[in-house]
Design an enzyme around this catalytic site. Sequence first.
Site, short mmCIF file in Angstrom:
data_model
loop_
_atom_site.label_atom_id
_atom_site.label_comp_id
_atom_site.label_asym_id
_atom_site.label_seq_id
_atom_site.Cartn_x
_atom_site.Cartn_y
_atom_site.Cartn_z
N ASN A 169 0.82 -1.21 0.00
CA ASN A 169 0.00 0.00 0.00
C ASN A 169 0.86 1.26 0.00
OD1 ASN A 169 -2.23 -1.66 0.14
ND2 ASN A 169 -2.44 -1.50 2.36
N ASN B 293 0.01 -1.58 -6.98
CA ASN B 293 -0.32 -2.53 -5.92
C ASN B 293 -1.80 -2.47 -5.60
OD1 ASN B 293 0.50 -4.25 -3.48
ND2 ASN B 293 -0.57 -2.55 -2.48
N GLU B 294 -2.45 -3.62 -5.61
CA GLU B 294 -3.85 -3.77 -5.16
C GLU B 294 -4.73 -2.60 -5.62
OE1 GLU B 294 -3.89 -4.68 -0.94
OE2 GLU B 294 -3.09 -6.68 -1.30
N TYR C 44 -4.11 -13.43 2.25
CA TYR C 44 -3.73 -13.61 3.65
C TYR C 44 -4.77 -14.51 4.31
CZ TYR C 44 -0.44 -9.85 2.85
OH TYR C 44 0.60 -9.10 2.36
N GLU D 140 2.06 -11.55 -2.72
CA GLU D 140 1.82 -11.39 -1.27
C GLU D 140 1.02 -12.59 -0.80
OE1 GLU D 140 0.31 -7.71 0.38
OE2 GLU D 140 1.27 -6.54 -1.21
N GLN E 81 5.62 -10.68 5.00
CA GLN E 81 6.81 -10.03 4.48
C GLN E 81 8.04 -10.71 5.07
OE1 GLN E 81 6.51 -5.73 4.56
NE2 GLN E 81 4.39 -5.73 3.88
O1 AHR Z 1 1.59 -6.70 3.38
C1 AHR Z 1 0.78 -5.79 4.04
C2 AHR Z 1 -0.22 -5.12 3.12
O2 AHR Z 1 -1.16 -6.07 2.69
C3 AHR Z 1 0.32 -4.54 1.84
O3 AHR Z 1 0.80 -3.25 2.03
C4 AHR Z 1 -0.85 -4.56 0.94
O4 AHR Z 1 -0.49 -4.70 -0.41
C5 AHR Z 1 -1.69 -5.71 1.43
O5 AHR Z 1 -3.01 -5.35 1.59
#
Ligand code: AHR
Length: 503
Positions: free
Chosen positions: A111, A211-212, A283, A335, A392
């Site tokens: 982000n 990104n996203e 996630y 990610e 990460q």
């Molecule tokens: O990795 C944490 C956050 O998760 C990143 O900044 C974003 O791309 C995702 O939503």
Amino acid sequence: MFSPSRRRFLHQASTAGIACSANFAFGRFLSAQTQTSNPSEVVRVYLDSRRTVAPLDRNLFGSFLEHLGRAIYEGIYDPGSKLSDSNGLRKDVVDEIRQLGVPIVRYPGGNFVSGYNWLDGVGPKQDRPRVLDKAWNAINSNQFGTNEFMMWCKAVGTEPLMGLNLGTGTPEEAAALVEYCNVEKGTKWSDLRRKHGFAEPYKVKRWCLGNEMDGPWQIGHMTATEYGLKAQDAARQMHYVDPSLQLIACGSSGPFMPTYLEWDREVLEQCYDYVDGLSLHRYFGNTAEDTGGDSAKFLAMNLSMERQIAETVAVCDLVRGHKRSPKKLWLSFDEWNVWYRARSGDAVNGHEQEAAHLLEEVYNLEDALLVGGLINSLIRNADRVKLACLAQLINVIAPIMTNSNGMLRQTIYYPYSWALQFALFILNRDLSKAHAVEINWQDQAPARALSSVLLTGDDLKAFNSFDAPQRVVPRTLDKPSITGGRAKFDVPARSYALMQWGG
Ligand code: AHR
């Protein structure tokens, strides 16, 4: 999102089973997924090195560093620390990452990147501005920027995967960064790099186009068609500067998005011909919403990752058909991880401070087992997923934590480090019973087991801390012997096992 079909899927998936992945002859992957709820049945795995999924691309085990919390500052860069070198890089972290052999690291976001002006992070350090990062409400001193990241990549022996700002940033600024990084000399931006003291171009090969951008939380969020056109323009301008680049367009942020897959299709209708890969993010959490806190369901969530991969591949190939294109896109799962505890309130709000403790998720045994399963799933899909980043790497939803005295290996460190080094992984997601496994080699069997290591424990919620760093660590298993092209052994309940064969 918790739809009835999602609930049914998780129920089916959570019946006991064994998931294996193997990398045998010539770096090609073999894999298997079995389902047996009866522990007295032997799980048979048939391995034939002539029938493989795909060549192994080590970039499947990449990672990610964002300007977020203590990932960069206090994580990899800490000029005031007794553990840092003269460039401010944490030496213990450099040594650890170098030893792990992380092949590729995505940077600088996330982000964060959608509001980042890369020019703020280059040039004399005393002239760099302190900027409010609106994504995480934090201060970025900009003391670490593109050149420092390239220096760190060189020190740890990894390849940079550069993220571009397609939120507030323009395609022209994206192409300028490519010129700054990759052109030797004689142009405005390459000469600026040289003026900053870096004569050699970095030749960065892979770039993420934003990104996203499907997320309403993203700075500069736009519609799929708007983003697809912007990505196309950026890709064209970047390719004028360096035709050898490999570019990754932003796919959906995950199946929870209302625009899931439709976003991907619309984006690709605009930019398919200009890019090489499409990103996926995901996630996982053992939450009331997703699993009802049921660990058996949680450990089956890697199957949901596989479904996401299959669905995204289908969209890529649909657009390929529309375009009559000879090109097949690959996927960049750039990610992925477990993340659900440090995900709200102060854990995601930097309160306009530098290096706040953000997203400092504490990982337990069950998280490590699922991370192992997710790695198996990536391996099983190595024919289309060519790049993936554990999100990460340091301090922020990370396998490695730092404090002023050293580092801590969280539980998820172990499956990740095994992926970087070894061969056959077996997840037994049965929470209460051991299972017998029989490996049957269909062609040439190896002479012996070289090593056999296991992550397990009685307490799925056990975690490591700086005070108790050894609560969840691998233990050795008896090495199975091979007779008549077969090896038989038991895998304990709640375990992720590594088998290495050779000779
Ligand atoms: O990795 C944490 C956050 O998760 C990143 O900044 C974003 O791309 C995702 O939503």
